[in-house]
Write an enzyme that holds these catalytic residues in place. Structure first.
Site, short mmCIF file in Angstrom:
data_model
loop_
_atom_site.label_atom_id
_atom_site.label_comp_id
_atom_site.label_asym_id
_atom_site.label_seq_id
_atom_site.Cartn_x
_atom_site.Cartn_y
_atom_site.Cartn_z
N LYS A 41 0.09 4.23 -0.28
CA LYS A 41 -0.49 5.36 0.31
C LYS A 41 -0.06 6.66 -0.58
O LYS A 41 0.09 6.61 -1.93
CB LYS A 41 0.19 5.59 1.74
CG LYS A 41 0.05 4.23 2.65
CD LYS A 41 0.23 4.48 3.99
CE LYS A 41 -0.08 3.25 4.84
NZ LYS A 41 0.12 3.21 6.20
N GLU A 99 -6.54 4.97 7.97
CA GLU A 99 -6.35 6.28 7.51
C GLU A 99 -7.44 7.07 6.96
O GLU A 99 -7.80 8.20 7.09
CB GLU A 99 -5.18 6.49 6.75
CG GLU A 99 -3.90 6.06 7.70
CD GLU A 99 -2.77 5.43 6.75
OE1 GLU A 99 -2.86 5.47 5.62
OE2 GLU A 99 -1.77 4.97 7.64
N ASN A 115 0.81 -1.25 -0.10
CA ASN A 115 0.11 0.02 -0.03
C ASN A 115 0.97 1.41 -0.04
O ASN A 115 1.54 1.64 1.03
CB ASN A 115 -0.72 -0.02 1.26
CG ASN A 115 -1.80 1.30 1.46
OD1 ASN A 115 -1.79 2.15 0.53
ND2 ASN A 115 -2.56 1.36 2.48
N GLU A 145 -5.14 -4.64 10.66
CA GLU A 145 -4.02 -3.60 10.80
C GLU A 145 -4.23 -2.96 12.10
O GLU A 145 -5.02 -1.78 12.27
CB GLU A 145 -3.96 -2.72 9.65
CG GLU A 145 -3.87 -3.31 8.31
CD GLU A 145 -3.26 -2.39 7.28
OE1 GLU A 145 -2.14 -2.56 6.71
OE2 GLU A 145 -4.01 -1.34 7.23
N HIS A 168 -9.46 1.54 5.21
CA HIS A 168 -7.90 1.53 5.88
C HIS A 168 -8.32 2.60 7.12
O HIS A 168 -9.14 3.60 6.80
CB HIS A 168 -6.98 2.32 4.96
CG HIS A 168 -5.56 2.07 5.56
ND1 HIS A 168 -5.29 3.08 6.53
CD2 HIS A 168 -4.62 1.19 5.12
CE1 HIS A 168 -4.02 2.81 6.78
NE2 HIS A 168 -3.57 1.53 6.12
N GLY A 193 3.13 2.31 10.87
CA GLY A 193 4.02 3.25 10.71
C GLY A 193 4.72 3.86 11.80
O GLY A 193 5.36 4.49 11.97
N SER A 209 3.71 -2.14 10.42
CA SER A 209 5.27 -2.40 10.46
C SER A 209 5.73 -3.79 10.12
O SER A 209 6.48 -4.25 10.96
CB SER A 209 5.73 -1.93 11.96
OG SER A 209 5.22 -0.54 12.19
P1 13P Z 1 3.37 0.38 7.57
O1 13P Z 1 3.69 -0.80 6.98
O2 13P Z 1 4.02 1.46 7.06
O3 13P Z 1 3.39 0.17 9.17
O4 13P Z 1 1.62 0.40 7.23
C1 13P Z 1 1.01 -0.63 7.09
C2 13P Z 1 -0.18 -0.15 6.57
O5 13P Z 1 -1.06 0.77 7.08
C3 13P Z 1 -0.65 -0.96 5.44
O6 13P Z 1 -2.01 -0.42 4.68
#
Ligand code: 13P
Length: 252
Positions: free
Chosen positions: A11, A98, A9, A168, A96, A174, A214
């Site tokens: 982003k 976010e 992803n 997640e 997601h 992150g 992560s």
């Molecule tokens: P990270 O791997 O950067 O922690 O992000 C995970 C994520 O949100 C994937 O959709």
């Protein structure tokens, strides 16, 4: 046997040119080292068409990171599921944290998005997961159950078979703080049991449940070895070909 999947992803990262370079880099590595899992690149909308053209579709599938909750019409700035499909992308990431957190996507909005994605022939990577506060209050099971019930448990079993779940935990995204493999396995098994209660054991057994947060080359193998973890949804570590391949390699 359910599918093993490693999905990136990206982003809101990479210009078009940088994104094409990244896709080319992943494709080059995989053309020399055939993956033993399904590999998906989740990219911003504007990259989709070029990334689809850049990669070998036998090695890499392409996913959008979002789509609209409306079919078409006067919704300035939105991108419909039909538009995503027309690029050659096969998947869309929905739900997601976010999107839920920063853009106010509710269970109802996500229900519409999932419905439109499936109606337009896209497969859905549907994300669920609790916040740190919810984890500390031991509410993680209730949170993921409510997210499933709120947006995807209205589907028929046939429709649900086009859904990949990504667990997640928000506190692991992150942050460099990964759920331990035992912590992740515990909730993945719970998610599978909730799916079994709704759709039956067979559907639950066939549903891929990915871990995200992560995830990197150094912890992927241990996570993916767990019986209810069927791969990963990768943010930061999907932005460099070698890092991403390090995770795909966990299945070799
Ligand atoms: P990270 O791997 O950067 O922690 O992000 C995970 C994520 O949100 C994937 O959709």
């Amino acid at each position: 046997m359910r599918q093993k999947i490693v999905a990136g992803n990206w982003k809101m990262n990479k210009t078009l040119q940088e994104g094409v370079e990244l896709a080319k880099g992943v494709n080059d590595i995989l053309s020399k080292n055939a993956p033993k899992c399904t590999v998906i690149l989740g990219t911003p909308f504007i990259h989709l068409t070029e990334v689809v053209k850049t990669v070998d579709s036998k090695l890499i599938k392409v996913s959008a990171e979002n789509c609209a909750d409306k079919e078409s019409g006067a919704y300035t700035g939105e991108v419909s599921a039909a538009m995503v499909k027309s690029t050659g992308a096969e998947y869309v990431i929905l739900g997601h944290s976010e999107r839920r957190g920063y853009y106010g996507e509710t269970y109802e909005i996500l229900k519409e998005k999932v419905k439109l994605a499936l109606a337009n022939g896209l497969k859905v990577i549907f994300c669920i997961g609790e916040s740190l506060e919810e984890r500390e209050a031991n509410k993680q099971n209730a949170v993921v159950k409510a997210e499933l019930e709120g947006s995807v448990f209205n589907l028929t079993a046939d429709e649900f078979s086009k859904i990949v779940i990504a667990y997640e935990p928000i506190w692991a995204i992150g942050t460099g703080k990964t759920a331990t493999s035992d912590q992740a396995e515990e909730i993945h098994a719970y998610i599978r049991s909730v799916i079994a209660d709704k759709y039956g054991k067979q559907v639950a057994e066939n549903t891929s449940i990915l871990y995200g947060g992560s995830c990197k080359a150094s912890n992927a193998k241990e996570l993916f070895a767990k019986p209810d973890i069927d791969g990963g949804l990768i943010g930061g570590a999907s932005l460099k070909p070698a890092d991403f391949y390090g995770i795909i390699e966990a299945y070799n």
